[in-house]
Design a protein around this motif. Structure first.
Motif, PDB file in Angstrom:
ATOM      1  N   ALA A  24       7.500  64.411  26.968  1.00 43.82           N
ATOM      2  CA  ALA A  24       6.882  63.731  28.309  1.00 43.82           C
ATOM      3  C   ALA A  24       6.673  64.854  29.377  1.00 43.82           C
ATOM      4  N   VAL A  25       7.088  65.975  29.059  1.00 46.69           N
ATOM      5  CA  VAL A  25       6.543  67.066  29.702  1.00 46.69           C
ATOM      6  C   VAL A  25       4.975  67.535  29.531  1.00 46.69           C
ATOM      7  N   PHE A  26       4.377  66.749  28.558  1.00 43.06           N
ATOM      8  CA  PHE A  26       2.833  66.724  28.480  1.00 43.06           C
ATOM      9  C   PHE A  26       2.180  65.871  29.024  1.00 43.06           C
ATOM     10  N   VAL A  27       2.782  64.684  29.882  1.00 45.68           N
ATOM     11  CA  VAL A  27       1.912  63.820  30.481  1.00 45.68           C
ATOM     12  C   VAL A  27       0.982  64.015  31.141  1.00 45.68           C
ATOM     13  N   PRO A  28      -0.420  63.566  31.122  1.00 44.59           N
ATOM     14  CA  PRO A  28      -1.501  63.805  32.008  1.00 44.59           C
ATOM     15  C   PRO A  28      -1.548  63.411  33.355  1.00 44.59           C
ATOM     16  N   PHE A  29      -0.358  63.791  34.126  1.00 43.72           N
ATOM     17  CA  PHE A  29      -0.395  63.635  35.422  1.00 43.72           C
ATOM     18  C   PHE A  29      -1.535  64.485  36.029  1.00 43.72           C
ATOM     19  N   LYS A  30      -1.903  64.015  37.130  1.00 42.48           N
ATOM     20  CA  LYS A  30      -3.353  64.810  38.006  1.00 42.48           C
ATOM     21  C   LYS A  30      -2.615  65.512  39.144  1.00 42.48           C
ATOM     22  N   ASN A  31      -1.459  65.046  39.758  1.00 46.99           N
ATOM     23  CA  ASN A  31      -0.941  65.794  40.900  1.00 46.99           C
ATOM     24  C   ASN A  31       0.324  65.922  40.655  1.00 46.99           C
ATOM     25  N   LEU A  32       0.961  66.681  39.392  1.00 42.07           N
ATOM     26  CA  LEU A  32       2.410  66.882  39.231  1.00 42.07           C
ATOM     27  C   LEU A  32       2.880  67.949  40.289  1.00 42.07           C
ATOM     28  N   LYS A  33       4.148  67.509  40.735  1.00 41.17           N
ATOM     29  CA  LYS A  33       4.679  68.319  41.736  1.00 41.17           C
ATOM     30  C   LYS A  33       6.157  68.615  41.377  1.00 41.17           C
ATOM     31  N   MET A  34       6.729  67.837  40.500  1.00 34.86           N
ATOM     32  CA  MET A  34       8.163  67.846  40.420  1.00 34.86           C
ATOM     33  C   MET A  34       8.632  67.601  39.064  1.00 34.86           C
ATOM     34  N   ILE A  35       9.348  68.519  38.160  1.00 35.21           N
ATOM     35  CA  ILE A  35       9.685  68.127  36.871  1.00 35.21           C
ATOM     36  C   ILE A  35      11.329  68.137  36.972  1.00 35.21           C
ATOM     37  N   ILE A  36      11.837  67.041  36.597  1.00 29.18           N
ATOM     38  CA  ILE A  36      13.391  66.962  36.850  1.00 29.18           C
ATOM     39  C   ILE A  36      14.021  67.096  35.415  1.00 29.18           C
ATOM     40  N   VAL A  37      14.771  67.799  34.816  1.00 33.77           N
ATOM     41  CA  VAL A  37      15.305  68.020  33.692  1.00 33.77           C
ATOM     42  C   VAL A  37      16.979  67.683  33.823  1.00 33.77           C
TER      43      VAL A  37
ATOM     44  N   TYR B 186       1.032  53.056  23.668  1.00 36.18           N
ATOM     45  CA  TYR B 186      -0.582  53.047  24.165  1.00 36.18           C
ATOM     46  C   TYR B 186      -0.586  52.669  25.389  1.00 36.18           C
ATOM     47  N   ASP B 187       0.047  51.548  25.938  1.00 39.40           N
ATOM     48  CA  ASP B 187       0.022  51.024  27.199  1.00 39.40           C
ATOM     49  C   ASP B 187       0.530  51.892  28.343  1.00 39.40           C
ATOM     50  N   GLU B 188       1.613  52.712  27.981  1.00 40.02           N
ATOM     51  CA  GLU B 188       2.377  53.620  28.928  1.00 40.02           C
ATOM     52  C   GLU B 188       1.610  55.002  29.165  1.00 40.02           C
ATOM     53  N   TYR B 189       0.901  55.334  28.041  1.00 43.11           N
ATOM     54  CA  TYR B 189      -0.202  56.626  28.356  1.00 43.11           C
ATOM     55  C   TYR B 189      -1.112  56.095  29.105  1.00 43.11           C
ATOM     56  N   ARG B 190      -1.900  54.965  28.921  1.00 38.76           N
ATOM     57  CA  ARG B 190      -2.922  54.733  29.660  1.00 38.76           C
ATOM     58  C   ARG B 190      -2.584  54.607  31.080  1.00 38.76           C
ATOM     59  N   LYS B 191      -1.363  54.003  31.294  1.00 38.11           N
ATOM     60  CA  LYS B 191      -0.869  53.824  32.746  1.00 38.11           C
ATOM     61  C   LYS B 191      -0.895  55.129  33.623  1.00 38.11           C
ATOM     62  N   ILE B 192      -0.483  56.321  32.774  1.00 37.62           N
ATOM     63  CA  ILE B 192      -0.156  57.681  33.292  1.00 37.62           C
ATOM     64  C   ILE B 192      -1.700  58.207  33.571  1.00 37.62           C
ATOM     65  N   LEU B 193      -2.620  58.160  32.383  1.00 36.85           N
ATOM     66  CA  LEU B 193      -3.930  58.622  32.420  1.00 36.85           C
ATOM     67  C   LEU B 193      -4.644  58.179  33.542  1.00 36.85           C
ATOM     68  N   ASN B 194      -4.696  56.918  33.949  1.00 33.17           N
ATOM     69  CA  ASN B 194      -5.537  56.199  34.835  1.00 33.17           C
ATOM     70  C   ASN B 194      -4.666  56.201  36.233  1.00 33.17           C
ATOM     71  N   GLY B 195      -3.736  56.972  36.410  1.00 36.13           N
ATOM     72  CA  GLY B 195      -3.146  56.885  37.678  1.00 36.13           C
ATOM     73  C   GLY B 195      -2.406  55.766  38.419  1.00 36.13           C
ATOM     74  N   ASP B 196      -2.049  55.064  37.487  1.00 34.77           N
ATOM     75  CA  ASP B 196      -1.419  53.481  37.757  1.00 34.77           C
ATOM     76  C   ASP B 196       0.148  53.889  38.197  1.00 34.77           C
ATOM     77  N   VAL B 197       0.899  54.901  37.550  1.00 34.76           N
ATOM     78  CA  VAL B 197       2.082  55.077  37.988  1.00 34.76           C
ATOM     79  C   VAL B 197       2.382  56.629  38.607  1.00 34.76           C
ATOM     80  N   LYS B 198       3.468  56.802  39.080  1.00 31.18           N
ATOM     81  CA  LYS B 198       3.927  58.085  39.872  1.00 31.18           C
ATOM     82  C   LYS B 198       4.938  58.771  39.029  1.00 31.18           C
ATOM     83  N   ILE B 199       5.702  58.184  38.535  1.00 31.05           N
ATOM     84  CA  ILE B 199       6.937  58.786  37.556  1.00 31.05           C
ATOM     85  C   ILE B 199       6.924  58.419  36.149  1.00 31.05           C
ATOM     86  N   THR B 200       7.096  59.539  35.430  1.00 31.83           N
ATOM     87  CA  THR B 200       7.420  59.212  33.960  1.00 31.83           C
ATOM     88  C   THR B 200       8.609  59.636  33.461  1.00 31.83           C
ATOM     89  N   ILE B 201       9.401  58.815  32.814  1.00 26.82           N
ATOM     90  CA  ILE B 201      10.592  59.194  32.273  1.00 26.82           C
ATOM     91  C   ILE B 201      10.575  59.255  30.924  1.00 26.82           C
TER      92      ILE B 201
END
Length: 779
Positions: free
Chosen positions: A357-370, A337-352
Motif C-alpha cells: 500500500a506504500v505505492f498507492v497513487p495518492f495525488k496529495n500524500l502528506k503522511m505515512i503511518i507505519v 479493482y474497486d479499492e484501487y479505482r477509489k484511490i486513483l480517482n480521488g474518492d478516498v483520503k486514507i488507505t490502510i
C-alpha cells in the motif's frame, strides 16, 4: 523529440529502456503503442528529451500512437521506481511491478466524465462516456478539441485499470420519466406497494425491493410492462467487509497530546512513536490523520499483517467513514479493482494496507503511518526486493512526514532517534484507566522435567489456565511454530525426513496426517520405516501449534479453542472471522503463531502463555535476540489491556538469559543498551550496513563458481572503500534450487559507493547474461 519507454516483461536480457522517436506531445507516465520486434506492444514512457546521443539513430522507430493525453502514473511514483531500481540493483520490471496499476499495463480504460454545461450548471445523473477505441482512433485535430474542452473544466477523465474482473453492476429500479398517470389505474395491491417503495426511494436495487416486500419479480415486471418504472444497470462498489462501529471520539491524555504535537511540529521527516503496548498509539494515528485530511492531505496507514487490518479498518472507518480504502492480498480481484479505482480517482483520503500500500497513487500524500514498524514483514521478501520503510521515507521526503509506531522499535530506528536523525516521542503508560502492564513470571522447564512433568505446559501455566477459565476470561497461548511437531526422525540412526526438493526437514501436520514442507508446500506420507537404515522406530520430535491445541483439548475439554496460524487463516475472510470470534468471546483459548503477537486489543484476555520462549533465540541471525525480545514483549502486551489484571507465563529452558529477563520486565531501554553495545563490538547495523549476495541455480557447482568470479571482480572494481567480506555459505536447497551466499559489511557513509561499485561489477562480470544463474542482493 525522443522518449525512453519501459515494456513490462519477465526476461532479464530485454529488461531495459527502449528509445523511440516522438512527433506529438508526450509526457512521462503516459502509455504509448510501439512496434516492438514483430508485434505491437504498449510501453510506459519514463523519459522525454530533445537530444539523442546514442548510436544507431537510423534504426530508431517512431511511436505508433500516444494512448493517453495525461499520465496514468504520477511523476513521483516514476521517480520512486527509478530510485528503487538503482538502490536495490534490480531491473525495471521488478522495480515497477508494485507501482503499476493492478492488471495488465496495456489495459487501462479511459472515460470522459461531463462536469458541467457551458452555462456553468452542474450536470447530474449523466453516465461517463467510455472513450475506449473511439478516442484512440481520433485524429490529432479531434484529440486537440477534447483537450481544450477538458482544460476549460467541462469534462474530466476517469481512469479504470482493467483486470480480469469488471465493475460490479446491479439491477436498479426507478420511475419512468413522464410516465402516463392513467397507467396507475387498476394496479394490484402488490404492484401499488412496489410502485410506492420505488417512488419513495427514487432509485433502489431490484433485490432490495424484492427482499423488503417479500415479493417475486412478477409485480416488478408488470410495472415495467405498464411503462411506469424502468430497470437499469448501476455500478456499485464491492465494499471490503468491516464491522459497523460507532466510535466515541476519545479525549487524548497528556502523553498522547504531547505525541501528536511533537509529530506535527517537528521539522524532521521521520518520527518514532515509542509507545508500550496498550498506550493508545492508534488514537494518536487517528488524530494526526484527521488534521492532515483537514489540511487537504492524503494518508497511508501500513500494518504488517493482514490479520491486523480488520481492527485498524474498523477504527479508521468509524472515524472517517467512506473516505477509507483497503489494500491487501486477501481481497478478491473485484475488491482490489474497486479499492484501487477509489484511490486513483480521488474518492478516498486514507488507505490502510500491508506493505504494498506504500505505492498507492495518492495525488496529495502528506503522511505515512507505519504501525508495528519493527516487524520483519516490512523488509525484503521474495521477488519484491525493497525495504518498505526506506521506500516510504523516500516517497514522503520533501512533501510530508512519516510515523514509525512500535512498542519494541528496531534497534536501528531507536539508534537514529536517540542520535537526533529521527524525532522521538514516547507513550510510557497504558491509555485506558485501570489498565496496567501484566505481571510476568518465568517458568523453568528444566525444573519441570526434574519434577516429572513431561507436558508441554508447566504446572504454573496449567493452574493459571484453569483459573482464568473458571472466571470466564480468555487466554492466548503463543508458539511461533505451526504444525503438530517440528520433524520426523529415526531414533535408530538419527535420519531426519526431508523434502525431496528442498534441503529442509518436513513438518508433521496431524490434521491430515502428512508431512508438509513449509518452503515449497510439497507433502508426503510418513514413512513406516527409516529410508536410511530400515528401522521401524520413526518418531515425531518437537511441538507445533496443532500439538498445543490437542493438549489443551485433552486437559481442558470444556474450553472453546481456536488456532490461528497460516494453516487456519488461508481463506479470504479468515482473519475477520477469527477477530469476531475472539471479540465476541466465542472462544476461551486462542492458540497462535506470531500473527497474534501484535496489534490485537481484546479486553477479556487476561493470560498469555508463551510455550517456548527460546525458539528464536539461537537461530543464526544477528537479529535473533532483538526478534526474541520483540516477540515476547509484543505477545505479553495482549494481556490485561482493560481493567482486568493481566498475567504472563514465559516458559523457557534458559531462565538466566538476559534477553528473556528483559522481555519479562518489558524493559526496552535496558535491552537496547545491551544490544547496541553488542552490535558495536561485532560490527553489525546500525554501525555497519550488511549486504547479502545470494547466487542460485539448479547447478550447485555454478553457484560457487559465480560467487568466486563475482568476488574476484569486486576486488577489481570496488577498491575505494573498506569492505569486510564473510566466507561463502551453502544455503538449504529450496524447490530443487541450490544457493550460495556471502555477506559484505560496509560503513553507512560508504553504502552509496558500494551500491555504485556493485552495479559496475554486475555489468563487468556479465552475470545477468547467464540464464542459468540468478543473483539476489539484499541490503
Amino acid at each position: 523529440m525522443f522518449c525512453d519507454i519501459f515494456i513490462e516483461n519477465n526476461y532479464k536480457k530485454i529488461d531495459i529502456l527502449y528509445t523511440y522517436i516522438v512527433k506529438e506531445e508526450v509526457k512521462p507516465g503516459m502509455r504509448v503503442l510501439v512496434n516492438f520486434g514483430t508485434s505491437y506492444r504498449v510501453g510506459l514512457v519514463l523519459f522525454v528529451y530533445k537530444d539523442y546521443k546514442g548510436e544507431h539513430f537510423d534504426k530508431l522507430k517512431e511511436i505508433s500512437d500516444v494512448l493517453d493525453d495525461e499520465p496514468i502514473i504520477s511523476e513521483d511514483l516514476i521517480n520512486l521506481g527509478l530510485w528503487m531500481k538503482d538502490r536495490y540493483l534490480i531491473g525495471y520490471s521488478k522495480a515497477f511491478a508494485p507501482i503499476l496499476p493492478p492488471g495488465n499495463l496495456q489495459k487501462i480504460k479511459k472515460e470522459i466524465k461531463i462536469e458541467k454545461y457551458p452555462s456553468g450548471k452542474d450536470l447530474e445523473d449523466l453516465n461517463s462516456i467510455d472513450l475506449g477505441k473511439f478516442y484512440e482512433d481520433m485524429d490529432t485535430f479531434e484529440k486537440n478539441i477534447v483537450k481544450k474542452i477538458r482544460r476549460k473544466g467541462y469534462i474530466s477523465y476517469v481512469y479504470t485499470p482493467l483486470v480480469t474482473v469488471k465493475p460490479k453492476l446491479v439491477n436498479f429500479l426507478k420511475l419512468k420519466d413522464n410516465f402516463d398517470i392513467r397507467n396507475l389505474e387498476k394496479l394490484s395491491d402488490k404492484q401499488r406497494e412496489t410502485f410506492d417503495l420505488i417512488n419513495d426511494a427514487k432509485e433502489i436495487s431490484r433485490i432490495e425491493v424484492m427482499s423488503k416486500l417479500g415479493i417475486s419479480y412478477s409485480p416488478i415486471k408488470s410495472l415495467i410492462e405498464k411503462k411506469l418504472i424502468v430497470e437499469f444497470k448501476k455500478e456499485v462498489n464491492r465494499e471490503v467487509d468491516h464491522e459497523e462501529v460507532v466510535e466515541n471520539k476519545i479525549t487524548l491524555n497528556e502523553e498522547q497530546l504531547n505525541a501528536v504535537n511533537s509529530i506535527l511540529e517537528t521539522d524532521k521527516v521521520v518520527s518514532l512513536l515509542h509507545g508500550l503496548t496498550g498506550s493508545g498509539k492508534t488514537e494518536v494515528y487517528l488524530n494526526i490523520a484527521s488534521k492532515v485530511i483537514e489540511d487537504g492531505g492524503d494518508v497511508i496507514v501500513l500494518v504488517p499483517e493482514i490479520g491486523l487490518t480488520p481492527q485498524m479498518i474498523d477504527r479508521f472507518k468509524s472515524r472517517f467513514s467512506d473516505k477509507v480504502a483497503v489494500i491487501h492480498s486477501k481481497l478478491s480481484a473485484g475488491e482490489r479493482y474497486d479499492e484501487y479505482r477509489k484511490i486513483l480517482n480521488g474518492d478516498v483520503k486514507i488507505t490502510i494496507g500491508v506493505r504494498s500500500a506504500v505505492f498507492v497513487p495518492f495525488k496529495n500524500l502528506k503522511m505515512i503511518i507505519v504501525d508495528e514498524s519493527h516487524d520483519s514483514s516490512y523488509d525484503f521478501h521474495d521477488n519484491l526486493k525493497y525495504d518498505t520503510i526506506e521506500v516510504a521515507i523516500k516517497r514522503i521526503k520533501d512533501k510530508g512526514k512519516i510515523i514509525l509506531g512500535s512498542a519494541t522499535p528496531s534497534v536501528e530506528s531507536y539508534y537514529y532517534a536517540e542520535n537526533g536523525f529521527y524525532n522521538l516521542t514516547k507513550l510510557k503508560n497504558r491509555a485506558k484507566k485501570g489498565a496496567y502492564l501484566p505481571e510476568t513470571s518465568i517458568a523453568d522447564m528444566r525444573d519441570e522435567l526434574i519434577l516429572g512433568n513431561v507436558s508441554i505446559f508447566s504446572n504454573e501455566l496449567k493452574e493459571r489456565i484453569s483459573e482464568k477459565l473458571s472466571k470466564n476470561q480468555q487466554i492466548i497461548l503463543f508458539l511461533n511454530r505451526r504444525g503438530f511437531s517440528n520433524f520426523i526422525s529415526c531414533r535408530s540412526c538419527g535420519e531426519v525426513i526431508k523434502c525431496d526438493d528442498c534441503d529442509i526437514s518436513m513438518t508433521y501436520h496431524k490434521i491430515n496426517n502428512r508431512l508438509i514442507c513449509h518452503y515449497c508446500g510439497k507433502t508426503k506420507v510418513i514413512p513406516k520405516v527409516c529410508p536410511s537404515c530400515g528401522s521401524k522406530f520413526i518418531k515425531e520430535f518437537g511441538v507445533g501449534t496443532q500439538k498445543v491445541e490437542e493438549e489443551v483439548n485433552k486437559l481442558f475439554p470444556q474450553a472453546r479453542v481456536v488456532r490461528m496460524d497460516r494453516d487456519t487463516t488461508s481463506k479470504k475472510d479468515s482473519f475477520r472471522n477469527f477477530y469476531d470470534i475472539i471479540k465476541n468471546h466465542e472462544a476461551d483459548v486462542i492458540i497462535g503463531t506470531q500473527m497474534i503477537s501484535k496489534g490485537f486489543d481484546f479486553e477479556n484476555v487476561t493470560l498469555v502463555g508463551i510455550i517456548a520462549a527460546d525458539l528464536s533465540l539461537y537461530i543464526s541471525d544477528y537479529k535473533a535476540k532483538e526478534n526474541t525480545f520483540q516477540l515476547i514483549t509484543q505477545v505479553s502486551g495482549r494481556a490485561g489491556r482493560a481493567s482486568k489484571k493481566g498475567e504472563v507465563v514465559i516458559q523457557t529452558y534458559n531462565p538466566d538469559s538476559d534477553i528473556i529477563n528483559y522481555s519479562a520486565k518489558g524493559d526496552y531501554e535496558d535491552f537496547y543498551k545491551y544490544e547496541i553495545e553488542e552490535r558495536k563490538v561485532f560490527e553489525y547495523p546500525p554501525f555497519y550496513k550488511l549486504v547479502e549476495l545470494e547466487f542460485s541455480s539448479y547447478d550447485e557447482n555454478l553457484t560457487y563458481k559465480w560467487a568466486e568470479r563475482f568476488l574476484k571482480q569486486m576486488s577489481e572494481d570496488i577498491n575505494n572503500i573498506n569492505l569486510k567480506v564473510t566466507n561463502f555459505i551453502k544455503m538449504p536447497k529450496i524447490k530443487k534450487i541450490n544457493r550460495t551466499k556471502f555477506s559484505v559489511k560496509v560503513r553507512p557513509r560508504d553504502l552509496k559507493l558500494l551500491i555504485e561499485g556493485l552495479n559496475r561489477v554486475i555489468i563487468n562480470c556479465k552475470i545477468r547474461e547467464d540464464k542459468n544463474i540468478d543473483l539476489d542482493i539484499e541490503f
